[in-house]
Design a protein around this motif. Structure first.
Motif, mmCIF file in Angstrom:
data_model
loop_
_atom_site.group_PDB
_atom_site.id
_atom_site.type_symbol
_atom_site.label_atom_id
_atom_site.label_comp_id
_atom_site.label_asym_id
_atom_site.label_seq_id
_atom_site.Cartn_x
_atom_site.Cartn_y
_atom_site.Cartn_z
ATOM 1 N N LYS A 54 0.932 -1.221 -0.014
ATOM 2 C CA LYS A 54 0.028 -0.086 0.146
ATOM 3 C C LYS A 54 0.887 1.140 -0.032
ATOM 4 C CE LYS A 54 -3.906 2.237 2.535
ATOM 5 N NZ LYS A 54 -4.818 2.135 3.655
ATOM 6 N N SER A 55 1.892 1.343 0.862
ATOM 7 C CA SER A 55 2.775 2.637 0.997
ATOM 8 C C SER A 55 3.573 2.610 -0.246
ATOM 9 C CB SER A 55 3.495 2.648 2.276
ATOM 10 O OG SER A 55 4.406 1.232 2.300
ATOM 11 N N HIS A 107 2.868 8.608 -7.015
ATOM 12 C CA HIS A 107 3.161 10.137 -6.894
ATOM 13 C C HIS A 107 4.426 10.597 -7.380
ATOM 14 C CE1 HIS A 107 3.292 14.096 -4.936
ATOM 15 N NE2 HIS A 107 4.681 13.811 -4.460
ATOM 16 N N ALA A 119 1.380 3.831 -3.331
ATOM 17 C CA ALA A 119 0.873 5.322 -3.104
ATOM 18 C C ALA A 119 2.023 6.397 -3.517
ATOM 19 C CB ALA A 119 0.426 5.656 -1.748
ATOM 20 N N ASN A 120 3.414 5.844 -3.262
ATOM 21 C CA ASN A 120 4.384 6.732 -3.230
ATOM 22 C C ASN A 120 4.900 6.731 -4.587
ATOM 23 O OD1 ASN A 120 4.615 7.570 -0.562
ATOM 24 N ND2 ASN A 120 5.988 5.968 0.147
#
Length: 306
Positions: free
Chosen positions: A129-130, A137, A133-134
């Motif tokens: 998940k992290s 971006h 997301a990163n």
């Protein structure tokens, strides 16, 4: 009741119908040439590389890297940064080469082999998940800043399991394509038991979103013959079934079938069989020493295919 397709055949002029039937029945040869650029200390510019207007040409900037210093494999979390020569391969140069050559698109490759003093670049997310997301971006920001068209996945070291790699990279590709941030994606696997399971896991679940397989045929032994190369190609076409597997060689003195030993003979045979989807070279940085002799030859070969 007639279907919309039946109605189309009724109203379509006969000459147009005949042309379309011919087009459907005959697969058009691919004329795609791709080249990695920017990975070495050599100063090389887009304008140094010869570009044949009769092929589709992709530059792949090398590399954008999600790297964490420390004991390896140190956890990484999707925060990609640019590591290519931004002075000579920056956003203004990207826009200029695309404006000058309508057949050129520019992408970036993610990962790579090593960084700095031969430190391995690991794929080792703290969580799916992290990382995702990163990555979404940071990659979106780089694509937008540099005016890029696509991404290539070239991870070669792993601190995670294959399913995690598939979910992270597959999720990234899905988001970038779904939101029209990129127009093409590719992967760059090679035949090694420490690498193969990761790309096959990604392919099984997300292969429909991957446009090209930049298979590193130069990772095979230097003693590779034409017949062995054709065998390797068929094996990888089976592994990445339904994908456009591109043939390749390196100009850095690495292995595989070189142009001097029959690479273009193998390409001719694949072309006869309707299997040649394109050629890519690693890399422009190394080719500069030989004045891009094989870039010219590769593109001329592709352009000559009927």
């Amino acid at each position: 009741m007639l279907s919309k397709y039946a109605l189309l055949f009724i109203f379509l002029p006969l000459h147009s119908l005949f042309f379309n039937l011919l087009t459907i029945g005959a697969a058009q040869p691919e004329k795609l040439f791709r080249e990695y650029i920017g990975a070495e200390d050599t100063i090389v510019r887009f304008t140094d590389v010869p570009i044949n207007p009769s092929v589709d040409f992709h530059f792949l900037l090398s590399f954008a890297i999600d790297y964490t210093d420390g004991a390896h494999p140190a956890p990484t979390n999707g925060d990609f940064r640019v590591y290519w020569d931004t002075k000579n391969l920056g956003s203004s140069q990207v826009s200029a080469i695309k404006a000058k050559h309508a057949n050129v698109r520019v992408g970036m490759s993610l990962g790579g082999d090593t960084i700095g003093n031969n430190k391995p670049v690991y794929f080792h997310p703290t969580s799916i998940k992290s990382w995702l997301a990163n990555a979404i971006h940071s990659i979106t920001k780089i694509v937008t800043t540099y005016g890029l068209d696509g991404i290539d996945i070239d991870y070669e070291h792993f601190g995670s399991d294959p399913d995690t790699f598939a979910e992270c990279i597959g999720g990234l590709i899905f988001y970038l394509k779904q939101n029209e941030i990129v127009s093409f994606t590719s992967i760059a696997p090679y035949e090694d038991d420490s690498v193969k399971p990761y790309y096959l896991a990604l392919w099984r679940k997300y292969g429909h979103l991957i446009d090209y397989v930049n298979f590193q045929f130069y990772a095979y032994p230097r003693s590779t013959t034409v017949s062995q190369f054709l065998k390797y190609f068929d094996e990888q076409s089976f592994n990445y079934k339904g994908g456009q597997v591109l043939v390749s060689f390196g100009t850095d003195g690495s292995g595989g079938l070189s142009p001097q030993n029959g690479f273009f003979d193998a390409c001719s045979e694949l072309s006869k069989q309707g299997k040649l989807h394109g050629i890519f070279i690693w890399s422009a940085d190394d080719s500069k020493k030989a004045n891009f002799k094989y870039e010219k030859q590769s593109q001329d070969f592709l352009a000559s295919q009927k």
